[in-house]
Design a protein around this motif. Structure first.
Motif, PDB file in Angstrom:
ATOM      1  N   LEU A  65      -1.875  -1.856  -4.528  1.00  0.00           N
ATOM      2  CA  LEU A  65      -0.895  -2.536  -5.374  1.00  0.00           C
ATOM      3  C   LEU A  65      -0.621  -3.966  -4.905  1.00  0.00           C
ATOM      4  O   LEU A  65      -0.317  -4.845  -5.709  1.00  0.00           O
ATOM      5  N   GLU A  66      -0.749  -4.183  -3.614  1.00  0.00           N
ATOM      6  CA  GLU A  66      -0.566  -5.543  -3.089  1.00  0.00           C
ATOM      7  C   GLU A  66      -1.663  -6.468  -3.661  1.00  0.00           C
ATOM      8  O   GLU A  66      -1.379  -7.608  -4.059  1.00  0.00           O
ATOM      9  N   ILE A  67      -2.896  -5.942  -3.718  1.00  0.00           N
ATOM     10  CA  ILE A  67      -4.004  -6.733  -4.285  1.00  0.00           C
ATOM     11  C   ILE A  67      -3.761  -6.985  -5.777  1.00  0.00           C
ATOM     12  O   ILE A  67      -3.959  -8.090  -6.274  1.00  0.00           O
ATOM     13  N   VAL A  68      -3.270  -5.948  -6.469  1.00  0.00           N
ATOM     14  CA  VAL A  68      -2.962  -6.087  -7.897  1.00  0.00           C
ATOM     15  C   VAL A  68      -1.868  -7.154  -8.097  1.00  0.00           C
ATOM     16  O   VAL A  68      -1.969  -8.025  -8.955  1.00  0.00           O
ATOM     17  N   ARG A  69      -0.837  -7.078  -7.250  1.00  0.00           N
ATOM     18  CA  ARG A  69       0.282  -8.025  -7.337  1.00  0.00           C
ATOM     19  C   ARG A  69      -0.199  -9.463  -7.169  1.00  0.00           C
ATOM     20  O   ARG A  69       0.257 -10.369  -7.852  1.00  0.00           O
ATOM     21  N   ASN A  70      -1.174  -9.660  -6.260  1.00  0.00           N
ATOM     22  CA  ASN A  70      -1.687 -11.007  -6.008  1.00  0.00           C
ATOM     23  C   ASN A  70      -2.693 -11.480  -7.055  1.00  0.00           C
ATOM     24  O   ASN A  70      -3.080 -12.643  -7.056  1.00  0.00           O
ATOM     25  N   ASN A  71      -3.166 -10.562  -7.890  1.00  0.00           N
ATOM     26  CA  ASN A  71      -4.198 -10.917  -8.873  1.00  0.00           C
ATOM     27  C   ASN A  71      -3.876 -10.344 -10.254  1.00  0.00           C
ATOM     28  O   ASN A  71      -4.647  -9.568 -10.808  1.00  0.00           O
TER      29      ASN A  71
END
Ligand code: MG
Length: 377
Positions: free
Chosen positions: A18-24
């Motif tokens: 989710l952190e990767i999703v949040r950043n992209n």
């Protein structure tokens, strides 16, 4: 734009995904989130990512979340497969812990969704079946484990030239302990992993090296390589995440700091690579990288995994399920560290492996092993 279903979104891999999703946000949309019981975190995730489906395995917790959010929540273990069988979503991140992860993977494969696989049990317990289904449905299974991601990257399109896979292992918190020292180690000792920050279950599996045994079995299925061609090498710095030796004696390795966001991102974006803000590797500051062979007497779980593969059929599923129960018992203080391996060996000794022709064969082997593992001795 990829539409993600994240199974186990409140765990270590789930939150980093989710952190990767949040950043992209331009590249990903979250269509479903599932959790076992951590509804406080799940509630925050639902509010932030607004998925169209939410599932909670623990039914009482599902009711609680339903009241808190005022939306309908899918309930129970079957709800995990339900979100995978829906028409929504094209990429499933399976970061469930335990054998609960097998059936949802198969459901997602049937719907031709790409799988980002972090759940170990899927391939350890049902590898042959799952790989056969994936092939039949032309579905990609992309590894989200640092070692398998490394092997996947090293092999590229040269699978037919592989001579040997070298799976690296940190050796866990007990690398410099003697077998005798292991008699009285505590839960806290086992949870103090030197290089990786992970969930509790997998951290204990790293301490026993059962985790590496699982990874050998997973590698065998993922890369269609016989177990004799897979070696385990202890590499305490966890910088080389695995290597592949080819027939011409050229060996390719993948290196990075130990950070799960790298293999997660690789799977999410495959076949692309994208820039990120993670720490770059500076080899000049590392000075040395060390390697040694694992001591199988000190890590009996690693031998058990090789035994399970040789016994084949339902034996790996039985080993895995017994381990599940016994790690839980160790974490709750019911048994000593060394009893994990001792008791798994006993359960395996009482099992006559059967050929796996359906997921029911796997499930019944698992439930047999779970009840055997509870019995003593
Ligand atoms: Mg790993």
């Amino acid at each position: 734009m990829k539409n993600l279903i994240i199974l186990g979104s409140t765990g270590s891999i789930g939150t980093q995904t989710l952190e990767i999703v949040r950043n992209n946000p331009k590249d990903f949309r979250v269509v479903a989130l599932t959790a076992n019981s951590n509804i406080d975190l799940l509630r925050k995730q639902v509010e932030e990512f607004k998925p169209s489906a939410v599932a909670v395995a623990d039914e009482a917790k599902a009711d609680e979340l339903e009241d808190a959010l005022g939306i309908s929540i899918l309930k129970g273990e079957e709800s995990l497969s339900k979100v995978c069988s829906s028409d929504e979503g094209d990429f499933v991140v399976n970061s469930l812990v335990g054998s609960i992860g097998i059936v949802p993977t198969l459901a997602a494969i049937k719907k031709k969704k790409t799988i980002g696989l972090a759940n170990k049990e899927t391939l350890v317990s049902a590898g042959e079946l799952v790989m056969k289904e994936a092939k039949k449905n032309d579905v990609k299974i992309l590894p989200i484990d640092s070692e398998h991601s490394a092997i996947f990257q090293c092999i590229g399109s040269e699978g037919k030239f592989v001579k040997r896979i070298i799976l690296t292992a940190s050796g866990g918190p007990f690398l410099n302990y003697s077998f005798k020292d292991l008699e009285n180690v505590s839960v806290d000792n086992a949870l103090a992993h030197p290089t990786w920050k992970m969930g509790r279950k997998i951290t204990v599996d790293s301490a026993t090296m059962m985790n590496k045994g699982f990874e050998v079995i997973e590698a065998m299925h993922l890369f269609d390589v016989p177990v004799e061609k897979i070696d385990v090498l202890i590499h305490p710095e966890s910088i080389i995440h695995s290597m592949v030796e080819f027939v011409d004696h050229s060996t390719i390795a993948q290196l990075s700091h130990p950070d799960m966001r790298i293999p997660i991102q690789y799977a999410l974006y495959y076949p692309k690579r994208v820039a990120n803000a993670l720490r770059p590797l500076q080899l000049d500051t590392l000075k040395t990288l060390n390697f040694r062979k694992p001591d199988l007497e000190k890590y009996p779980c690693l031998s058990l995994a090789f035994d399970a593969v040789r016994a084949s059929g339902t034996m790996p599923a039985v080993m895995n399920a017994a381990n599940d129960v016994l790690v839980e018992k160790f974490l709750s203080g019911e048994i000593r560290f060394l009893e994990i391996a001792e008791r798994i060996r006993k359960v395996m000794g009482r099992h006559k492996p059967k050929r796996i022709s359906s997921v029911d064969d796997v499930i019944s082997a698992i439930s047999w092993a779970r009840s055997e593992a509870v019995k003593h001795p």
